[in-house]
Write a protein that holds these residues in place. Structure first.
Motif, PDB file in Angstrom:
ATOM      1  N   GLY A  92     -11.412  32.054 -36.961  1.00 29.61           N
ATOM      2  CA  GLY A  92     -11.804  33.316 -37.591  1.00 29.61           C
ATOM      3  C   GLY A  92     -11.717  34.537 -36.685  1.00 29.61           C
ATOM      4  N   PRO A  93     -12.361  34.504 -35.508  1.00 28.91           N
ATOM      5  CA  PRO A  93     -12.285  35.682 -34.624  1.00 28.91           C
ATOM      6  C   PRO A  93     -10.860  36.004 -34.173  1.00 28.91           C
ATOM      7  N   TRP A  94     -10.041  34.983 -33.957  1.00 26.43           N
ATOM      8  CA  TRP A  94      -8.652  35.218 -33.552  1.00 26.43           C
ATOM      9  C   TRP A  94      -7.861  35.851 -34.690  1.00 26.43           C
ATOM     10  N   ILE A  95      -8.137  35.418 -35.908  1.00 19.74           N
ATOM     11  CA  ILE A  95      -7.450  36.001 -37.069  1.00 19.74           C
ATOM     12  C   ILE A  95      -7.848  37.461 -37.229  1.00 19.74           C
ATOM     13  N   CYS A  96      -9.127  37.767 -36.990  1.00 18.18           N
ATOM     14  CA  CYS A  96      -9.583  39.165 -37.062  1.00 18.18           C
ATOM     15  C   CYS A  96      -8.827  40.031 -36.055  1.00 18.18           C
ATOM     16  N   LEU A  97      -8.686  39.540 -34.840  1.00 13.32           N
ATOM     17  CA  LEU A  97      -7.941  40.282 -33.820  1.00 13.32           C
ATOM     18  C   LEU A  97      -6.487  40.449 -34.225  1.00 13.32           C
ATOM     19  N   SER A  98      -5.908  39.422 -34.802  1.00  9.62           N
ATOM     20  CA  SER A  98      -4.528  39.497 -35.266  1.00  9.62           C
ATOM     21  C   SER A  98      -4.365  40.535 -36.369  1.00  9.62           C
ATOM     22  N   ILE A  99      -5.318  40.596 -37.283  1.00 11.37           N
ATOM     23  CA  ILE A  99      -5.268  41.586 -38.364  1.00 11.37           C
ATOM     24  C   ILE A  99      -5.301  42.997 -37.793  1.00 11.37           C
ATOM     25  N   ILE A 100      -6.152  43.220 -36.820  1.00  9.25           N
ATOM     26  CA  ILE A 100      -6.282  44.553 -36.219  1.00  9.25           C
ATOM     27  C   ILE A 100      -4.975  44.971 -35.547  1.00  9.25           C
ATOM     28  N   MET A 101      -4.410  44.099 -34.746  1.00  6.32           N
ATOM     29  CA  MET A 101      -3.191  44.447 -34.020  1.00  6.32           C
ATOM     30  C   MET A 101      -2.002  44.608 -34.962  1.00  6.32           C
ATOM     31  N   ASP A 102      -1.886  43.720 -35.934  1.00  2.00           N
ATOM     32  CA  ASP A 102      -0.751  43.762 -36.848  1.00  2.00           C
ATOM     33  C   ASP A 102      -0.821  44.976 -37.768  1.00  2.00           C
ATOM     34  N   SER A 103      -2.026  45.362 -38.156  1.00  2.00           N
ATOM     35  CA  SER A 103      -2.185  46.524 -39.037  1.00  2.00           C
ATOM     36  C   SER A 103      -1.691  47.796 -38.356  1.00  2.00           C
ATOM     37  N   LEU A 104      -2.102  47.989 -37.131  1.00  2.00           N
ATOM     38  CA  LEU A 104      -1.688  49.194 -36.410  1.00  2.00           C
ATOM     39  C   LEU A 104      -0.179  49.210 -36.191  1.00  2.00           C
ATOM     40  N   GLN A 105       0.370  48.072 -35.827  1.00  2.00           N
ATOM     41  CA  GLN A 105       1.806  47.993 -35.567  1.00  2.00           C
ATOM     42  C   GLN A 105       2.604  48.283 -36.832  1.00  2.00           C
ATOM     43  N   ALA A 106       2.153  47.797 -37.973  1.00  4.11           N
ATOM     44  CA  ALA A 106       2.885  48.001 -39.227  1.00  4.11           C
ATOM     45  C   ALA A 106       2.907  49.476 -39.619  1.00  4.11           C
TER      46      ALA A 106
ATOM     47  N   LEU B 139     -13.953  38.850 -42.969  1.00  9.30           N
ATOM     48  CA  LEU B 139     -13.447  37.599 -42.422  1.00  9.30           C
ATOM     49  C   LEU B 139     -14.331  37.096 -41.283  1.00  9.30           C
ATOM     50  N   PHE B 140     -14.770  37.998 -40.421  1.00 14.13           N
ATOM     51  CA  PHE B 140     -15.597  37.596 -39.285  1.00 14.13           C
ATOM     52  C   PHE B 140     -16.945  37.039 -39.743  1.00 14.13           C
ATOM     53  N   PHE B 141     -17.565  37.707 -40.701  1.00 10.52           N
ATOM     54  CA  PHE B 141     -18.883  37.266 -41.148  1.00 10.52           C
ATOM     55  C   PHE B 141     -18.830  36.085 -42.117  1.00 10.52           C
ATOM     56  N   CYS B 142     -17.676  35.829 -42.707  1.00  8.85           N
ATOM     57  CA  CYS B 142     -17.527  34.704 -43.645  1.00  8.85           C
ATOM     58  C   CYS B 142     -16.680  33.576 -43.069  1.00  8.85           C
ATOM     59  N   HIS B 143     -16.390  33.619 -41.775  1.00  9.26           N
ATOM     60  CA  HIS B 143     -15.467  32.616 -41.232  1.00  9.26           C
ATOM     61  C   HIS B 143     -16.012  31.193 -41.319  1.00  9.26           C
ATOM     62  N   ASN B 144     -17.323  31.026 -41.421  1.00 10.03           N
ATOM     63  CA  ASN B 144     -17.886  29.683 -41.534  1.00 10.03           C
ATOM     64  C   ASN B 144     -17.683  29.067 -42.918  1.00 10.03           C
ATOM     65  N   VAL B 145     -17.476  29.882 -43.930  1.00 10.32           N
ATOM     66  CA  VAL B 145     -17.272  29.353 -45.284  1.00 10.32           C
ATOM     67  C   VAL B 145     -15.828  29.509 -45.762  1.00 10.32           C
ATOM     68  N   LEU B 146     -15.015  30.242 -45.027  1.00  5.70           N
ATOM     69  CA  LEU B 146     -13.630  30.473 -45.433  1.00  5.70           C
ATOM     70  C   LEU B 146     -12.837  29.177 -45.531  1.00  5.70           C
ATOM     71  N   GLY B 147     -13.123  28.225 -44.687  1.00  5.18           N
ATOM     72  CA  GLY B 147     -12.406  26.961 -44.685  1.00  5.18           C
ATOM     73  C   GLY B 147     -12.518  26.196 -45.984  1.00  5.18           C
ATOM     74  N   TYR B 148     -13.585  26.418 -46.738  1.00  8.21           N
ATOM     75  CA  TYR B 148     -13.761  25.732 -48.016  1.00  8.21           C
ATOM     76  C   TYR B 148     -12.727  26.192 -49.053  1.00  8.21           C
ATOM     77  N   ALA B 149     -12.059  27.292 -48.807  1.00 11.46           N
ATOM     78  CA  ALA B 149     -10.971  27.718 -49.695  1.00 11.46           C
ATOM     79  C   ALA B 149      -9.755  26.804 -49.538  1.00 11.46           C
ATOM     80  N   PHE B 150      -9.683  26.096 -48.413  1.00 11.58           N
ATOM     81  CA  PHE B 150      -8.549  25.230 -48.127  1.00 11.58           C
ATOM     82  C   PHE B 150      -8.864  23.754 -48.319  1.00 11.58           C
ATOM     83  N   SER B 151     -10.090  23.358 -47.987  1.00 10.39           N
ATOM     84  CA  SER B 151     -10.435  21.941 -48.040  1.00 10.39           C
ATOM     85  C   SER B 151     -11.952  21.781 -48.023  1.00 10.39           C
ATOM     86  N   LYS B 152     -12.407  20.609 -48.469  1.00 10.57           N
ATOM     87  CA  LYS B 152     -13.837  20.298 -48.395  1.00 10.57           C
ATOM     88  C   LYS B 152     -14.159  19.432 -47.186  1.00 10.57           C
TER      89      LYS B 152
END
Length: 131
Positions: free
Chosen positions: A72-86, A47-60
């Motif tokens: 992108g970086p905030w989502i990566c941090l969210s994934i890390i914290m949420d994974s451990l908590q789960a 996600l971090f390395f592809c965050h510049n192209v990820l938006g094209y999955a939603f819109s052009k």
């Protein structure tokens, strides 16, 4: 995916403890944590390395792609914290400590997540990225 590992942790730990084998429960927890860390690092890195192209999955539209790239970086941090908590909540449930899992969830989302999101969005003026 993190919640799948939380469910696995809950099942494996409860089965091992129910069979009177705390050593197997400990091994199961270590294995699940290692699997979750591998998954968390892999997903976050992709996600971090592809965050510049990820938006094209939603819109052009360039504006939407740019906003997704900024998040992108905030989502990566969210994934890390949420994974451990789960995973740790799953271990608590499997150990019969349901109330601990409930307190962790309440603390993670309402005592930590909501105030941090409000500060990031409104005090630091990050808007939707902060939420």
């Amino acid at each position: 995916m993190p919640y799948a590992f939380g469910a696995i942790a809950s099942t494996r730990v409860s089965n091992a403890l129910g069979a009177g084998n705390p050593r197997a429960a400990k091994v199961a927890v270590k294995a699940i944590i290692l699997l979750e860390i591998a998954e968390m690092v892999t997903v976050s890195m992709i996600l971090f390395f592809c965050h510049n192209v990820l938006g094209y999955a939603f819109s052009k539209e360039k504006e939407i792609v740019h906003h997704v790239a900024d998040m992108g970086p905030w989502i990566c941090l969210s994934i890390i914290m949420d994974s451990l908590q789960a995973v740790f909540s799953g271990v608590a449930r499997g150990s019969g400590l349901h109330h601990i899992g409930a307190y962790v969830n309440l603390g993670a989302y309402y005592l930590f997540g909501t105030p941090v999101g409000a500060v990031l969005a409104f005090v630091l003026h990050l808007g939707g990225n902060g939420l």
